[in-house]
Scaffold this motif. Structure first.
Motif, PDB file in Angstrom:
ATOM      1  N   ALA A 667       0.820  -1.213   0.000  1.00  0.00           N
ATOM      2  CA  ALA A 667       0.000   0.000   0.000  1.00  0.00           C
ATOM      3  C   ALA A 667       0.848   1.254   0.000  1.00  0.00           C
ATOM      4  CB  ALA A 667      -0.929  -0.009   1.205  1.00  0.00           C
ATOM      5  N   ASP A 668       2.127   1.086  -0.068  1.00  0.00           N
ATOM      6  CA  ASP A 668       3.039   2.239  -0.108  1.00  0.00           C
ATOM      7  C   ASP A 668       2.828   3.178   1.074  1.00  0.00           C
ATOM      8  OD1 ASP A 668       4.071   1.293  -2.497  1.00  0.00           O
ATOM      9  OD2 ASP A 668       2.516   2.308  -3.662  1.00  0.00           O
ATOM     10  N   GLY A 669       2.394   2.643   2.194  1.00  0.00           N
ATOM     11  CA  GLY A 669       2.224   3.486   3.372  1.00  0.00           C
ATOM     12  C   GLY A 669       0.939   4.290   3.349  1.00  0.00           C
ATOM     13  N   LYS A 670       0.164   4.131   2.304  1.00  0.00           N
ATOM     14  CA  LYS A 670      -1.097   4.879   2.237  1.00  0.00           C
ATOM     15  C   LYS A 670      -2.158   4.131   3.036  1.00  0.00           C
ATOM     16  CE  LYS A 670      -0.075   5.710  -2.484  1.00  0.00           C
ATOM     17  NZ  LYS A 670      -0.488   5.047  -3.704  1.00  0.00           N
ATOM     18  N   ILE A 671      -3.280   4.804   3.240  1.00  0.00           N
ATOM     19  CA  ILE A 671      -4.433   4.131   3.836  1.00  0.00           C
ATOM     20  C   ILE A 671      -4.760   2.940   2.946  1.00  0.00           C
ATOM     21  CG2 ILE A 671      -6.872   4.357   4.461  1.00  0.00           C
ATOM     22  CD1 ILE A 671      -5.083   6.133   6.140  1.00  0.00           C
ATOM     23  N   GLU A 672      -4.962   1.815   3.600  1.00  0.00           N
ATOM     24  CA  GLU A 672      -5.243   0.636   2.794  1.00  0.00           C
ATOM     25  C   GLU A 672      -6.693   0.643   2.324  1.00  0.00           C
ATOM     26  OE1 GLU A 672      -4.003  -2.969   4.560  1.00  0.00           O
ATOM     27  OE2 GLU A 672      -1.903  -2.342   4.663  1.00  0.00           O
ATOM     28  N   THR A 673      -6.822   0.520   1.052  1.00  0.00           N
ATOM     29  CA  THR A 673      -8.159   0.418   0.467  1.00  0.00           C
ATOM     30  C   THR A 673      -8.122  -0.781  -0.459  1.00  0.00           C
ATOM     31  OG1 THR A 673      -7.550   1.720  -1.454  1.00  0.00           O
ATOM     32  CG2 THR A 673      -8.406   2.918   0.462  1.00  0.00           C
ATOM     33  N   SER A 685       3.078 -12.690  -3.075  1.00  0.00           N
ATOM     34  CA  SER A 685       1.945 -13.160  -2.281  1.00  0.00           C
ATOM     35  C   SER A 685       1.347 -12.034  -1.444  1.00  0.00           C
ATOM     36  CB  SER A 685       2.383 -14.300  -1.368  1.00  0.00           C
ATOM     37  OG  SER A 685       3.265 -13.793  -0.391  1.00  0.00           O
ATOM     38  N   MET A 686       2.075 -10.943  -1.277  1.00  0.00           N
ATOM     39  CA  MET A 686       1.559  -9.853  -0.465  1.00  0.00           C
ATOM     40  C   MET A 686       0.571  -8.980  -1.240  1.00  0.00           C
ATOM     41  SD  MET A 686       3.008 -10.815   2.202  1.00  0.00           S
ATOM     42  CE  MET A 686       2.323  -9.600   3.343  1.00  0.00           C
TER      43      MET A 686
END
Ligand SMILES: [Zn+2]
Ligand SMILES: [Zn+2]
Length: 748
Positions: A667-673, A685-686
């Protein structure tokens, strides 16, 4: 000249004395043959004699009076021969076969020749005992104012030219058998004269000694520890076969004590005399003298010898803590200084001490889980050392006294056992000698196991691992393989890697260069879905709750603690990863990595805190095959459904273990959506699956790895060209480097 006059004149200067001694010692019959003799004593014999003789005619008138005074001294070198006579004492019936003659032990003296008149080089094989030089040969007035012939002589000489021996015979006495010790000398039968053999080691000696030894050994003599000497006599032989006793040392206790510990010196007065009264001849002999004995013991060293191959020995524990594992014997002996093959006259009691012995809990880092504390890892066990008196804690032992050699058997009770062995020989004169290690006189403590670089880790193991030359300390932890992860090291110190772990596959020492991961995998999910791909490239070890502290409580800092038996060379608690099959999960997730946070309750979704030391905070990984199964119900083709199930199970297990080892989503450190987590290297696998992948399971590709540094991924994008038209292209990005986020080490 009549016969008696001849005789007396001839005899006078030929006075020889002996001094001898005997002492019985502790030797086995086998060693009797090898070690029976040593230089031990130096003696000095001084004699002053006055001899008055009168010759008579037929009418008993004095026709000649002669006074002869002489003094004599001789330096003696004495040897003591040690034999065993206990059998006789213990079993007197055996004495029948051994009369006083056959039991004779022979001990001789020798000397250093000095002084004038001691002309020993001239002559042939003719018997030439001591010759005194004439100091004066005069006529003097005697007490009757008559002239008498006075001769004075002095000299020093050799006992090699005399016949010297000592008889030890066993005779019935009050309360049992006693030993009678008789010293005898005479010149008439002396059979040996060899200028080139200045000591008493002569043919007759050898023969007598051999006979004595053979006879006694035939009967299997056992060594005595005490023999009272009750009499020492000096005999004078007037002619072969005709003897008179003239001197007796009665203080045999002093002599015996001295012979046991021949240090310092002792002195015995000698007083004797005899008279002859015949018709034609009267003579009176008075002798005064002394015998001084001085100890001449050689300095002694003690040497310990580890077994062959000791440098390769490594400790191995038994399955239980209090039963002995492997072991080895260290021999020790005393020897004459700088002469390792020469047995000394001294005997010793040997003291064995283990120093600085490790006291790690259990038998290795993780077994048994409730390992004892305070118990030593190297011990001298009573069972393995029946000859020794062993201390309660197994850290010291003592041999019997009066030994020339001994040994100790040491056992390991831990795979990481270490310590040092020190052996002290307490000599019979009270002197204490610390044994050196054979081959190195400077070293007096044997490091166990062999450990030249002093890191408590067996050199043999370091050599096997190719790190011996590095001289790492016991706390070293810089495992470099696999490279390219968050940091080197796996939290297990060099000593811990060496001390090793109990796993379901058995015990093993681990590699100091490769990072290790311990896994509790009761449902074999890791084994089935992770191990075949092993994307983190760690060394995998399966354990169960008997091989770690395991309470199941998320917040218990001891839960999943692997190196729970490690005390001394420990960096921090290290944890196992726990992967468990789960039936249902809230929100219908297929897998979860649950971690502890410092402020919140359990199961908080706070991915960016839990990843600092992931194995410490992520206490469980849940995998739900039923959830995955349910999600695949819409797939009609059973083969496709099975394939998809296998792929999703593997990618889910690998994904969650990725979390468990510190990897965040793409998520590159962003809020996960839903959008932010589906990006990234396609087969990592991530990466979350896209709605399209779920819609078309036949297009699903394996995601069985972690993306790495330097990899690129692309996604379709659109842009306007210079004419304002929409253009489609692949935008290229750097990977999220999931592999580089891996970290298996926990800090204190
Ligand atoms: Zn995830
Ligand atoms: Zn990735």
């Amino acid at each position: 000249m009549n016969q008696s006059k001849q005789l007396n004149r001839k005899k006078l200067p030929l006075f020889l004395f002996i001094l001898i001694a005997l002492f019985a010692f502790n030797l086995t019959p086998a060693s009797v043959a090898e070690n029976e003799e040593t230089d031990l004593l130096e003696g000095e014999l001084t004699i002053h004699g006055v001899y008055l003789s009168q010759q008579f005619d037929d009418e008993h008138k004095i026709i000649q009076k002669e006074l002869t005074e002489y003094s004599y001294s001789a330096i003696l070198e004495l040897r003591i021969y040690y034999y065993k006579l206990d059998l006789f004492r213990d079993n007197p019936s055996t004495i029948k076969n051994y009369g006083a003659t056959t039991m004779t032990q022979v001990v001789a003296g020798s000397n250093k020749i000095s002084g004038d008149g001691a002309d020993l080089s001239s002559g042939t094989n003719k018997i030439r005992p001591m010759i005194c030089s004439m100091k004066s040969d005069t006529w003097q007035r005697n007490w009757e104012n008559k002239l008498i012939h006075v001769r004075q002589a002095s000299g020093s000489g050799s006992l090699d030219y005399g016949h010297v021996n000592l008889h030890i015979s066993m005779v019935p006495g009050p309360g049992g058998y006693i030993y009678r010790v008789t010293a005898r000398t005479g010149w008439g039968t002396a059979p040996f004269i060899r200028k080139d053999v200045p000591r008493a080691k002569t043919k007759i000696w050898d023969e007598q000694e051999k006979r004595w030894r053979e006879e006694t050994m035939k009967s299997g003599l056992i060594p005595p520890d005490y023999h009272p000497l009750n009499e020492v006599k000096f005999e004078y032989e007037t002619e072969p076969g005709k003897k008179i006793f003239f001197a007796t040392i009665t203080n045999t206790k002093v002599l015996e004590d001295f012979l046991k510990k021949p240090d310092g010196s002792v002195s015995f007065p000698i007083n004797a005399g005899y008279q002859v009264k015949q018709d034609s001849n009267e003579s009176d002999l008075r002798i005064q003298g002394s015998l001084v004995l001085r100890g001449k013991r050689k300095p002694v060293e003690a040497m310990m010898t580890p077994p062959e191959g000791f440098e390769k020995w490594m400790p191995q524990a038994d399955a239980a803590e209090n039963t002995p594992g492997n072991g080895f014997k260290v021999d020790v002996k005393i020897h004459v200084k700088d002469q390792p093959e020469e047995e000394p006259t001294q005997t010793a009691k040997f003291k064995f001490e283990l120093i600085g012995t490790s006291k790690e809990k259990g038998i290795c880092n993780n077994y048994p889980v409730n390992g004892n504390t305070g118990d030593f890892d190297l011990k001298i066990s009573k069972e393995a050392n029946p000859e020794l008196t062993v201390s309660e804690d197994g850290q010291s032992a003592e041999s019997k006294a009066e030994l020339k050699y001994s040994g100790v058997y040491l056992n390991a009770y831990d795979w990481g056992a270490y310590g040092k062995l020190k052996i002290t020989a307490v000599l019979d004169d009270g002197q204490e000698v610390i044994a050196y290690i054979e081959g190195n006189k400077e070293k007096r403590q044997l490091k166990i196991p062999a450990d030249e670089n002093d890191n408590y880790v067996a050199d043999a193991w370091e050599k096997e691992k190719g790190i011996f030359e590095k001289n790492y300390g016991p706390d070293w932890d810089d495992d470099s393989q696999p490279a390219g992860q968050r940091r080197n090291g796996d939290g297990y110190t060099l000593y811990e890697e060496y001390r090793g772990f109990q796993t379901k596959a058995g015990y093993s020492r681990t590699s100091p260069l490769k990072k290790d991961l311990f896994i509790y995998d009761p449902d074999e999910l890791v084994k089935q879905y992770y191990e075949p791909y092993n994307p983190a490239k760690l060394e995998l070890h399966y354990i169960d709750p008997t091989m770690m502290k395991f309470s199941g409580e998320a917040r218990n800092p001891e839960n999943r603690w692997v190196n729970c038996n490690s005390v001394k060379f420990n960096y921090a608690r290290q944890y196992a990863i726990f992967v468990k099959r789960w039936t249902t999960m809230e929100g219908g997730t297929a897998g979860e990595a649950n971690w502890i946070t410092s402020t919140d309750g359990l199961n908080d979704i706070d991915p960016y805190k839990g990843f600092e030391q992931p194995l410490k905070s992520i206490y469980i990984i849940k995998i739900s095959p039923p959830v995955i199964e349910r999600s695949l119900r819409g797939i009609k083709d059973p083969d496709l459904r099975q394939r998809t199930f296998q792929l999703l199970m593997a990618s889910t297990v690998i994904h969650e273990i990725g979390h468990g080892l510190g990897i965040k989503h793409h998520a590159d450190g962003k809020i996960e959506t839903d959008e932010s987590v589906i990006v990234g290297v396609f087969n990592c696998s991530m990466r979350y699956n896209t709605p399209a992948e779920y819609a078309h399971p036949e297009l699903l590709k394996p995601q069985l790895r972690f993306c790495g540094k330097g990899e690129k991924w692309k996604r379709p994008a659109e842009r306007k060209d210079k004419d304002g038209n929409t253009e489609y292209y692949f935008e290229e990005f750097n990977s999220h480097n999931c592999f580089g986020q891996l970290d298996v080490k926990s800090d204190p």
